[in-house]
Design an enzyme around this catalytic site. Structure first.
Site, short mmCIF file in Angstrom:
data_model
loop_
_atom_site.label_atom_id
_atom_site.label_comp_id
_atom_site.label_asym_id
_atom_site.label_seq_id
_atom_site.Cartn_x
_atom_site.Cartn_y
_atom_site.Cartn_z
N CYS A 7 0.86 -1.18 0.00
CA CYS A 7 0.00 0.00 0.00
C CYS A 7 0.90 1.23 0.00
O CYS A 7 2.09 1.14 -0.33
CB CYS A 7 -0.99 -0.02 1.17
SG CYS A 7 -0.24 0.03 2.81
N ASN A 10 2.33 1.46 4.27
CA ASN A 10 2.65 0.20 4.96
C ASN A 10 2.41 0.28 6.47
O ASN A 10 3.16 -0.30 7.27
CB ASN A 10 4.09 -0.28 4.67
CG ASN A 10 4.40 -1.69 5.18
OD1 ASN A 10 5.51 -1.96 5.60
ND2 ASN A 10 3.44 -2.59 5.17
N CYS A 12 -1.33 0.89 7.47
CA CYS A 12 -2.77 0.62 7.66
C CYS A 12 -3.23 -0.63 6.92
O CYS A 12 -3.60 -1.63 7.54
CB CYS A 12 -3.60 1.82 7.20
SG CYS A 12 -3.32 3.32 8.18
N ARG A 13 -3.24 -0.57 5.58
CA ARG A 13 -3.88 -1.65 4.81
C ARG A 13 -3.00 -2.88 4.59
O ARG A 13 -3.44 -4.00 4.88
CB ARG A 13 -4.35 -1.10 3.44
CG ARG A 13 -5.46 -0.07 3.56
CD ARG A 13 -5.66 0.69 2.27
NE ARG A 13 -4.51 1.56 1.98
CZ ARG A 13 -4.34 2.27 0.88
NH1 ARG A 13 -5.25 2.20 -0.08
NH2 ARG A 13 -3.28 3.03 0.72
N SER A 14 -1.79 -2.67 4.08
CA SER A 14 -0.98 -3.86 3.75
C SER A 14 -0.56 -4.67 4.99
O SER A 14 -0.47 -5.90 4.88
CB SER A 14 0.22 -3.52 2.86
OG SER A 14 1.07 -2.56 3.46
N ASP A 119 -8.14 4.09 1.44
CA ASP A 119 -7.05 4.45 2.35
C ASP A 119 -7.67 5.10 3.59
O ASP A 119 -8.20 6.21 3.52
CB ASP A 119 -6.12 5.43 1.63
CG ASP A 119 -4.95 5.84 2.49
OD1 ASP A 119 -4.96 5.55 3.70
OD2 ASP A 119 -4.03 6.47 1.95
P1 4NP Z 1 -1.71 2.86 4.16
O1 4NP Z 1 -2.22 4.28 4.72
O2 4NP Z 1 -1.19 3.12 2.75
O3 4NP Z 1 -2.92 2.00 4.17
O4 4NP Z 1 -0.63 2.40 5.10
C1 4NP Z 1 -1.39 5.41 4.77
C2 4NP Z 1 -0.53 5.60 5.83
C3 4NP Z 1 0.26 6.72 5.90
C4 4NP Z 1 0.18 7.67 4.89
C5 4NP Z 1 -0.66 7.47 3.81
C6 4NP Z 1 -1.46 6.34 3.75
N1 4NP Z 1 0.98 8.86 4.97
O5 4NP Z 1 0.83 9.72 4.07
O6 4NP Z 1 1.76 9.01 5.90
#
Ligand code: 4NP
Length: 151
Positions: A7, A10, A12-14, A119
């Site tokens: 994702c 790295n 939240c989702r993955s 997201d």
């Molecule tokens: P993820 O969510 O891609 O599901 O881990 C996010 C976590 C952090 C950020 C963006 C999306 N960020 O911009 O810090």
């Protein structure tokens, strides 16, 4: 068989996708996750992902954030993108047609009409539980394919 979940951050989702698929497969399937962005490298998954995983009996606190790198194309057989942005980012990093072939959208596996795992980082209203359920369905299909040698 080596599977990588990817994702953006790295956290939240993955990490959820990694934990869920690990819970449905045996240990000879190596499963890892990474982010296309490096803002949170070394950190634990987001507390909200840890919480929703725990609610479903999964402990993902052994995971630490890492950034995707092109060697991952050599080290994994399948690279699942959580959404179409991740998919495009991964395609742009691919060095060959063989690399490109490894990249798949995870929700295509479960035949979902909407192909993006939303997201939830900036907007919890999108729902970590919702994200969990989407990934759980997709990982059921992936685990069944692994067990019947279809992947
Ligand atoms: P993820 O969510 O891609 O599901 O881990 C996010 C976590 C952090 C950020 C963006 C999306 N960020 O911009 O810090």
């Amino acid at each position: 068989m080596r599977i990588l979940m990817v994702c953006l951050g790295n956290i939240c989702r993955s990490p959820l996708a990694e934990g869920i698929l690990k819970s449905k497969t045996n240990t000879d399937i190596f499963i890892d996750s990474a982010g296309t962005g490096g803002w949170h490298v070394g950190q634990l998954p987001d507390a909200r992902s840890i919480e929703v995983a725990q609610k479903h009996g999964l402990d993902i606190t052994d995971q630490r954030c890492r950034k995707f790198n092109t060697e991952d194309f050599d080290n994994f057989d399948i690279i699942y993108a959580m959404d179409q942005y991740n998919y495009r980012d991964l395609l742009s990093l691919a060095r060959s047609a063989q690399d490109k072939q490894k990249i798949k959208l995870i929700l295509k596996e479960s035949g979902a009409s909407h192909l993006d795992v939303p997201d939830p980082y900036h907007d919890s209203k999108l729902g970590f539980e919702n994200v969990f359920q989407m990934l759980d369905k997709a990982c059921d299909v992936i685990a069944n394919k692994i067990n019947s040698n279809e992947l």
